[in-house]
Design a protein around this motif. Structure first.
Motif, PDB file in Angstrom:
ATOM      1  N   ARG A  92      10.001   5.977 -14.090  1.00  0.00           N
ATOM      2  CA  ARG A  92      11.572   6.325 -13.958  1.00  0.00           C
ATOM      3  C   ARG A  92      12.320   5.183 -13.037  1.00  0.00           C
ATOM      4  O   ARG A  92      11.399   4.648 -12.239  1.00  0.00           O
ATOM      5  N   VAL A  93      13.587   4.943 -13.275  1.00  0.00           N
ATOM      6  CA  VAL A  93      14.056   3.743 -12.632  1.00  0.00           C
ATOM      7  C   VAL A  93      14.978   4.545 -11.481  1.00  0.00           C
ATOM      8  O   VAL A  93      15.516   5.289 -11.596  1.00  0.00           O
ATOM      9  N   GLY A 116       1.492   8.744  -0.596  1.00  0.00           N
ATOM     10  CA  GLY A 116       2.202  10.174  -0.939  1.00  0.00           C
ATOM     11  C   GLY A 116       3.299   9.863  -2.040  1.00  0.00           C
ATOM     12  O   GLY A 116       4.389  10.840  -1.975  1.00  0.00           O
ATOM     13  N   HIS A 117       3.042   8.975  -2.875  1.00  0.00           N
ATOM     14  CA  HIS A 117       4.007   8.762  -3.931  1.00  0.00           C
ATOM     15  C   HIS A 117       4.071   9.934  -5.073  1.00  0.00           C
ATOM     16  O   HIS A 117       4.818  10.304  -5.739  1.00  0.00           O
ATOM     17  N   GLU A 118       2.900  10.867  -4.800  1.00  0.00           N
ATOM     18  CA  GLU A 118       2.867  12.143  -5.647  1.00  0.00           C
ATOM     19  C   GLU A 118       4.202  13.160  -5.196  1.00  0.00           C
ATOM     20  O   GLU A 118       4.449  13.857  -5.880  1.00  0.00           O
ATOM     21  N   HIS A 119       4.790  12.788  -4.162  1.00  0.00           N
ATOM     22  CA  HIS A 119       6.050  13.516  -3.889  1.00  0.00           C
ATOM     23  C   HIS A 119       7.207  12.931  -4.613  1.00  0.00           C
ATOM     24  O   HIS A 119       8.309  13.687  -4.603  1.00  0.00           O
ATOM     25  N   ILE A 120       7.194  12.027  -5.299  1.00  0.00           N
ATOM     26  CA  ILE A 120       8.401  11.510  -5.752  1.00  0.00           C
ATOM     27  C   ILE A 120       8.496  12.493  -7.160  1.00  0.00           C
ATOM     28  O   ILE A 120       7.311  12.534  -8.106  1.00  0.00           O
ATOM     29  N   PRO A 121       9.702  12.981  -7.299  1.00  0.00           N
ATOM     30  CA  PRO A 121       9.736  13.925  -8.437  1.00  0.00           C
ATOM     31  C   PRO A 121       9.651  13.325  -9.729  1.00  0.00           C
ATOM     32  O   PRO A 121      10.203  12.152 -10.088  1.00  0.00           O
ATOM     33  N   GLN A 122       8.747  13.857 -10.695  1.00  0.00           N
ATOM     34  CA  GLN A 122       8.754  13.275 -12.109  1.00  0.00           C
ATOM     35  C   GLN A 122       9.997  13.534 -13.203  1.00  0.00           C
ATOM     36  O   GLN A 122      10.059  12.812 -13.967  1.00  0.00           O
ATOM     37  N   TYR A 123      10.674  14.384 -12.710  1.00  0.00           N
ATOM     38  CA  TYR A 123      11.858  14.736 -13.349  1.00  0.00           C
ATOM     39  C   TYR A 123      12.925  15.231 -12.420  1.00  0.00           C
ATOM     40  O   TYR A 123      12.684  15.670 -11.571  1.00  0.00           O
ATOM     41  N   GLY A 124      14.276  15.216 -12.902  1.00  0.00           N
ATOM     42  CA  GLY A 124      15.267  16.034 -12.407  1.00  0.00           C
ATOM     43  C   GLY A 124      15.998  15.023 -11.127  1.00  0.00           C
ATOM     44  O   GLY A 124      15.384  13.966 -10.705  1.00  0.00           O
ATOM     45  N   ASP A 132       7.757   0.699  -6.652  1.00  0.00           N
ATOM     46  CA  ASP A 132       6.772   1.699  -6.535  1.00  0.00           C
ATOM     47  C   ASP A 132       7.182   2.836  -7.287  1.00  0.00           C
ATOM     48  O   ASP A 132       6.109   3.413  -7.693  1.00  0.00           O
ATOM     49  N   VAL A 133       8.384   3.370  -7.427  1.00  0.00           N
ATOM     50  CA  VAL A 133       8.844   4.575  -8.063  1.00  0.00           C
ATOM     51  C   VAL A 133       8.259   4.150  -9.620  1.00  0.00           C
ATOM     52  O   VAL A 133       7.854   5.009 -10.133  1.00  0.00           O
ATOM     53  N   LEU A 134       8.691   2.909 -10.124  1.00  0.00           N
ATOM     54  CA  LEU A 134       8.454   2.560 -11.268  1.00  0.00           C
ATOM     55  C   LEU A 134       6.817   2.802 -11.967  1.00  0.00           C
ATOM     56  O   LEU A 134       6.634   3.233 -13.028  1.00  0.00           O
ATOM     57  N   LEU A 135       6.181   2.431 -10.874  1.00  0.00           N
ATOM     58  CA  LEU A 135       4.746   2.244 -11.152  1.00  0.00           C
ATOM     59  C   LEU A 135       4.105   3.772 -11.108  1.00  0.00           C
ATOM     60  O   LEU A 135       3.003   4.020 -11.771  1.00  0.00           O
ATOM     61  N   HIS A 136       4.602   4.632 -10.075  1.00  0.00           N
ATOM     62  CA  HIS A 136       4.131   5.889  -9.818  1.00  0.00           C
ATOM     63  C   HIS A 136       4.834   7.032 -10.589  1.00  0.00           C
ATOM     64  O   HIS A 136       4.644   8.183 -10.117  1.00  0.00           O
ATOM     65  N   LEU A 150       0.899  -1.124   0.016  1.00  0.00           N
ATOM     66  CA  LEU A 150      -0.032   0.018  -0.179  1.00  0.00           C
ATOM     67  C   LEU A 150       0.830   1.158   0.149  1.00  0.00           C
ATOM     68  O   LEU A 150       1.642   1.424   0.862  1.00  0.00           O
ATOM     69  N   SER A 151       0.657   2.015  -1.175  1.00  0.00           N
ATOM     70  CA  SER A 151       1.694   3.227  -1.069  1.00  0.00           C
ATOM     71  C   SER A 151       0.889   4.238  -0.900  1.00  0.00           C
ATOM     72  O   SER A 151      -0.249   4.478  -1.656  1.00  0.00           O
TER      73      SER A 151
END
Lengths: 282, 315
Positions: free
Chosen positions: A106-107, A67-75, A97-101, A64-65
């Motif tokens: 992003r890897v 707050g993943h909207e806080h992972i930057p989409q770039y940079g 989780d990062v790969l999915l969200h 269950l993830s």
């Protein structure tokens, strides 16, 4: 690797849905020629990584993830989390989780302890999926090219800590804070709740790890990880770069204070996650 | 800008020869003094080119060359590409060839009436490769100073460090180009020799990233260093960065994984039986851990970007 990227791609095509394959086709990376980046990552092996990690993420640990909207989409950014569970499945679940969200996907580049690249097969497979050895030079090069790093500042003492000390963070090493300040990268704290109960530990052995240069090898009470439920709680990015100038990365007091702040943020997320969850397996 | 006069050592080796040919096409260069070790009939005929075969392992001959023909031709830039290529041969003569020649060229160039710049072609083999060091190798990466390293590496490190130590000490400009391995015959490439076998044994469970260079790109980097004023060390990576297994496949060979402990005796036996040059012991670390040259400085200062990939036979 014992098999070429074409085999990894074929395996992924056989297992992943066409939509997921199309999404992964947008994966951005720095091809240094021949399809690999300079650190050995290859998109076909990232897809294979999803084939391997996907069932664990979705079915076994039922992650269950939040707050993943806080992972930057770039940079560039540094994802910082607690480390536990005797084997690094927490890193694998965060990677997934990062790969999915992220979109395009992003890897996250896991920064592993020095001994990991010297592990036969495992070190190579991890490198193909984006892992790098834990040297400052590797981290610097990746941040300069806008990559996402995943660092467990507790290091090996965190992952092998005794069951009775679960969710009590070991002191964070300061290297990540120095990198974040020097390279103006936001720090995204993350709490992994569940992993600390996946493999209760009997003891640890230094002797067993010696041939591979592993500081301590945990002896768990169970042969395979228990099907605990993982909770990943991502916190708001901590913008150390807005508070400090890059040259202040040389100031030990500033770096130590920044580390303590991030550790407190991770501890706060852990406590939030522990309160929120209904049980270890629920 | 007036055209310059350039001396190239190692002109009988593939990189030196290619550099000489490129310089003949370069309008910024006037006279070229090519110094092969022996007679080099394959060098082109050109009125701008003077070929003087010299055994540079003799310090007297080096002196006579620099204060004879080189002085007469008003040589301004010396490009030293000559290094002993075979890993099989060791001893004092090889050391003189690799290191003492370099030392002699340096001290003579410093007091030479016309030479103002020395460009040394060094080798990525000078760098230490180990698990806890960065994959991307910058110029400040640790060097392989191990006493147990073979002479092939020790000599290269010593020649490199000798040149680096003199930087800024006199008015002589010194540029050291640490080039990635040139994957071509006759260059002393250990990897090329390794890939000569139909079956390539490799350590099981490891597949490190390698970077290889072509003769064209190597000569191009040297040419840029000739015309640049900058001093210092420059990494010269190649256009091909790939894992060992991919290199084996692209070369059309069969890679067979084996326990690392068996590879050293296997390749020692191969060297004895077939006379091949490849030494597994010399390459053990880079067959386990990745090491890729970071060419940022060469890109920024020399405007060098590798653009000639290797022609892989089976790619």
């Amino acid at each position: 690797m014992p098999f070429p990227p074409a085999v990894a791609a074929a395996l992924s095509q056989a297992v992943l849905s066409p939509e997921e394959l199309a999404r992964l086709a947008d994966l951005h990376y720095h091809d240094a020629g021949h399809g690999y980046d300079a650190f050995g990552m290859h998109p076909s092996f990232v897809s294979l990584g999803e084939v391997i990690a996907g069932p664990l993420y979705h079915r076994y640990f039922r992650v269950l993830s939040s707050g993943h909207e806080h992972i930057p989409q770039y940079g560039p950014a540094i994802l910082v989390a607690n480390h536990s569970g005797n084997i690094p499945l927490d890193g694998m679940m965060m990677w997934m989780d990062v790969l999915l969200h992220t979109s395009p996907p992003r890897v996250v580049r896991a920064v592993a302890d020095h001994f990991v690249p010297s592990l036969p097969f495992v070190g190579t497979l991890f490198a193909r999926a984006g892992m790098v050895g834990g040297s400052r030079g590797n981290a610097r090069a990746l941040l300069e090219t806008g990559e996402l790093l995943m660092i467990f500042p507790e290091g090996t003492p965190g992952i092998v800590k005794p069951f009775r000390e679960r969710y009590q963070l070991r002191p964070f090493r300061v290297g990540f804070a120095e990198l974040a300040i020097r390279h103006s990268a936001p720090v995204v704290p993350c709490a992994v709740v569940g992993a600390e109960e996946q493999m209760p530990q009997i003891t640890t052995s230094r002797r067993l790890g010696k041939p591979f240069g592993i500081p301590e090898v945990p002896i768990p009470a169970v042969p395979i990880p228990l099907p605990v439920r993982y909770h990943l709680l991502w916190g708001e990015p901590i913008r150390l770069d807005q508070e400090f100038r890059p040259d202040q990365a040389d100031d030990p007091e500033i770096v130590r204070a920044a580390t303590v702040r991030v550790q407190a943020a991770v501890q706060g997320l852990i406590e939030k996650g522990l309160k929120k969850r209904k049980g270890v397996f629920a | 800008m007036n055209p310059i006069n350039v001396m190239v050592t190692g002109a009988d080796a593939p990189v030196g020869e290619r550099l000489v040919r490129d310089l003949l096409q370069d309008s910024r260069v006037d006279r070229i003094l090519a110094v092969p070790w022996k007679e080099a009939a394959h060098l082109p005929q050109d009125e701008r080119l003077v070929v003087v075969p010299v055994d540079l392992s003799s310090s007297r001959r080096v002196h006579e060359l620099l204060f004879g023909k080189a002085r007469d031709l008003k040589i301004e830039v010396v490009v030293h590409t000559q290094l002993h290529r075979s890993a099989r041969e060791e001893g004092g003569r090889v050391h003189r060839y690799n290191v003492d020649t370099m030392r002699g060229l340096l001290s003579l160039s410093e007091r030479h009436p016309s030479i103002r710049r020395l460009v040394l072609r060094s080798d990525a083999a000078v760098y230490q490769i180990q698990r806890d060091l960065p994959v991307l190798i910058a110029e400040h990466h640790p060097l392989n100073m191990s006493g147990s390293a073979p002479q092939w590496i020790r000599d290269r490190v010593e020649a490199d460090v000798t040149a680096c130590m003199r930087m800024g000490m006199t008015s002589l400009q010194i540029a050291v180009l640490r080039t990635a391995e040139v994957l071509a015959p006759g260059t002393g490439s250990q990897l090329f020799d390794y890939l000569e076998s139909t079956i390539c044994l490799r350590p099981a469970g490891f597949d490190p990233m390698l970077n290889v260079l072509t003769i064209q790109d190597c000569a191009n980097a040297l040419q840029r260093a000739i015309h640049c004023q900058a001093q210092g060390v420059f990494n010269i990576p190649g256009a091909d960065t790939l894992p060992l297994t991919a290199a084996i496949r692209a070369w059309g060979r069969l890679g067979i994984p084996m326990p690392g402990s068996l590879l050293s005796p296997a390749y020692r036996l191969r060297a004895r039986v077939t006379g091949h040059d490849f030494r597994y012991g010399m390459n053990r670390r880079r067959f386990h851990y990745s090491g890729v040259l970071d060419g940022t400085r060469a890109r920024e200062v020399l405007s060098f970007v590798p653009c000639h990939p290797v022609e892989w036979p089976a790619a």
